[in-house]
Scaffold this active site. Structure first.
Site, PDB file in Angstrom:
ATOM      1  N   SER A  86       0.891  -0.910  -0.145  1.00  0.00           N
ATOM      2  CA  SER A  86       0.122  -0.102  -0.058  1.00  0.00           C
ATOM      3  C   SER A  86       0.659   1.250   0.041  1.00  0.00           C
ATOM      4  CB  SER A  86      -0.918  -0.060   1.032  1.00  0.00           C
ATOM      5  OG  SER A  86       0.034  -0.500   2.336  1.00  0.00           O
TER       6      SER A  86
ATOM      7  N   HIS B  77      -5.148  -2.915  -3.422  1.00  0.00           N
ATOM      8  CA  HIS B  77      -4.713  -2.493  -4.171  1.00  0.00           C
ATOM      9  C   HIS B  77      -4.774  -2.742  -5.239  1.00  0.00           C
ATOM     10  CE1 HIS B  77      -4.211   0.948  -1.212  1.00  0.00           C
ATOM     11  NE2 HIS B  77      -3.932  -0.130  -0.257  1.00  0.00           N
TER      12      HIS B  77
ATOM     13  N   LYS C 144     -11.638   0.932  -2.285  1.00  0.00           N
ATOM     14  CA  LYS C 144     -10.689   2.412  -3.171  1.00  0.00           C
ATOM     15  C   LYS C 144     -11.040   1.998  -4.785  1.00  0.00           C
ATOM     16  CE  LYS C 144      -7.244   1.388   0.661  1.00  0.00           C
ATOM     17  NZ  LYS C 144      -8.044   0.013   1.052  1.00  0.00           N
TER      18      LYS C 144
HETATM   19  N1  PMP Z   1      -5.690  -4.056   3.008  1.00  0.00           N
HETATM   20  C1  PMP Z   1      -4.870  -2.436   2.622  1.00  0.00           C
HETATM   21  C2  PMP Z   1      -3.083  -2.834   2.138  1.00  0.00           C
HETATM   22  C3  PMP Z   1      -5.067  -1.580   2.621  1.00  0.00           C
HETATM   23  O1  PMP Z   1      -4.105  -0.418   2.679  1.00  0.00           O
HETATM   24  C4  PMP Z   1      -6.319  -0.846   3.445  1.00  0.00           C
HETATM   25  C5  PMP Z   1      -6.959   0.348   3.834  1.00  0.00           C
HETATM   26  N2  PMP Z   1      -5.920   1.470   4.018  1.00  0.00           N
HETATM   27  C6  PMP Z   1      -7.080  -1.792   4.319  1.00  0.00           C
HETATM   28  C7  PMP Z   1      -6.854  -3.214   4.094  1.00  0.00           C
HETATM   29  C8  PMP Z   1      -8.043  -1.703   4.878  1.00  0.00           C
HETATM   30  O2  PMP Z   1      -9.369  -1.324   4.113  1.00  0.00           O
HETATM   31  P1  PMP Z   1     -10.232  -0.540   4.077  1.00  0.00           P
HETATM   32  O3  PMP Z   1      -9.989   0.456   4.452  1.00  0.00           O
HETATM   33  O4  PMP Z   1     -11.358  -1.177   3.290  1.00  0.00           O
HETATM   34  O5  PMP Z   1     -10.609  -1.122   6.690  1.00  0.00           O
END
Ligand code: PMP
Length: 391
Positions: free
Chosen positions: A180, A208, A239
């Protein structure tokens, strides 16, 4: 000390290390430009990769689901909250990812802690990439399994750790597929091979990658033809898909065990129908409009080339996440501030989100930015880097 005074002290301590965080209030729909403090600024930091958050078709689908199924699901899924739109979306996601079944979760965070705590218990082993997302780290901790951290993307280190004798009932390898904060990619095929060789399971967080990788946007494992080799694929709806929520996809048995055992699923209210309606429209668009993905990649490549061309040290581009590495947290804050003064929103990402000494601006162009907007953002960012060096 009174609680408020003690907390104020804690905040002061964060501020003294340049690690205190503040929110900004966006006054418009999410898109290539957003309104901030009455000003239009270019948004180079959201995960709205395909530009769907403000898409009229998602809004209409959301309104239709709201009218048809109401404002809320009223209960957790095992009570009465699992409704026709949820069942339909789960089928559509399973079909998209080419697997037997899928399960909706309230968010990606819920999905990750839910899955890991449901599949693992004390005495099991989880092998986790050192740069995995916080929700995976928290899920590992919650599971009480023994946690073995392997070096970032290092399949040799992972192989060494798997080769050690183990008496664990179950061993699970877990990794972001697209990381991420760095935008680099996990070695999915090599990890699948290691998992198969050692009788371990593989879980990928495709938060992502969904909507971004693959001819029809089904994620990185699918793009590599390795979908069936991954035990658990997790993706988010908040996302590239522009809405909110998350899913886990895999075998029928996996999903049935999660329905029985994932506490973040069982003990949490099902998503509201409007959110599910928007997600159904988003899945259909993500599958059928590859031109959005092409535009996203074009913009990412252009931004990356412009920054590298200005002499900024850039890592190779592997996904549309383009980190502009700064290093020091205070310095990263200065770059972000300069950028914002000149109309580009890209906040500094600092520890503990990233390791100490690797503060950065995490740049994410959208499919819906124009070439002119990407060039303008690049100009502003290059100037911000130069000015903050001399400041
Ligand atoms: N996994 C990754 C790699 C993320 O980047 C994120 C969100 N930043 C999440 C899980 C969590 O997802 P959510 O925002 O839907 O809680």
């Amino acid at each position: 000390m009174l609680p408020a005074a003690e907390l104020a002290h804690e905040l002061d301590e964060l501020a003294s290390r340049h690690l205190r965080r503040f929110r900004r209030t966006i006054g418009s729909v999410q898109g290539p430009e957003v309104e901030l403090d009455g000003r239009r600024v270019l948004c180079l930091c959201s995960n709205n990769y395909l530009g769907l958050a403000g898409d009229a078709r998602l809004i209409e689908a959301s309104i239709a689901a709201l009218r048809e199924s109401g404002a809320g699901s009223g209960a957790s899924p095992l009570i009465s909250g699992h409704m026709a739109p949820h069942a339909a979306l789960e089928r559509e996601i399973a079909d998209w990812l080419g697997c037997e079944a899928a399960l909706l979760f309230g968010s990606g965070y819920h999905a990750n802690i839910g899955v890991l705590a449901a599949l693992l218990r004390a005495g099991d082993e989880v092998l986790s990439d050192e740069l995995n997302h916080a929700s995976l780290i928290d899920g590992c901790r919650l599971s009480r399994a023994e946690i073995r951290i392997f070096r970032h993307r290092d399949v040799d280190d992972l192989a060494r750790q798997l080769a050690r004798p183990s008496r664990a009932r179950r061993r699970l390898i877990v990794s972001d597929s697209v990381f991420s904060m760095d935008g680099d990619l996990a070695a999915v095929r090599e990890m699948a091979e290691l998992a198969e060789r050692h009788g371990a399971w593989l879980m990928l967080d495709e938060a992502h990658a969904v909507g971004v990788f693959g001819d029809d946007g089904a994620g990185l494992a699918a793009a590599l033809g390795a979908g069936a080799r991954v035990t658990v694929r997790m993706g988010t709806l908040g996302k590239a898909l522009g809405g909110y929520g998350a899913f886990v996809a895999g075998s029928r048995e996996l999903i049935d065990v999660l329905v029985n055992r994932a506490r973040a699923y069982v003990y949490s209210t099902a998503l509201p129908p409007a959110v599910v309606g928007a997600a159904r429209a988003a899945v259909a668009i993500a599958r059928s409009e590859p031109e959005r993905r092409a535009a996203l990649w074009r913009n990412a490549r252009r931004l990356h080339e412009r920054l590298a061309g200005a002499g900024i040290a850039m890592q190779p581009l592997e996904s549309p996440i383009v980190p502009l590495m700064v290093g020091d947290a205070a310095h990263a804050l200065r770059v972000a501030e300069r950028a914002l003064e000149n109309g580009v929103l890209a906040p500094a990402i600092r520890p503990p989100t990233v390791p100490p000494g690797t503060a950065r601006l995490r740049l994410t162009p959208l499919a819906t930015h124009t070439e002119e907007q990407i060039d303008r953002a690049a100009d502003v960012l290059i100037r911000a880097v130069e000015e903050s060096r001399t400041a």
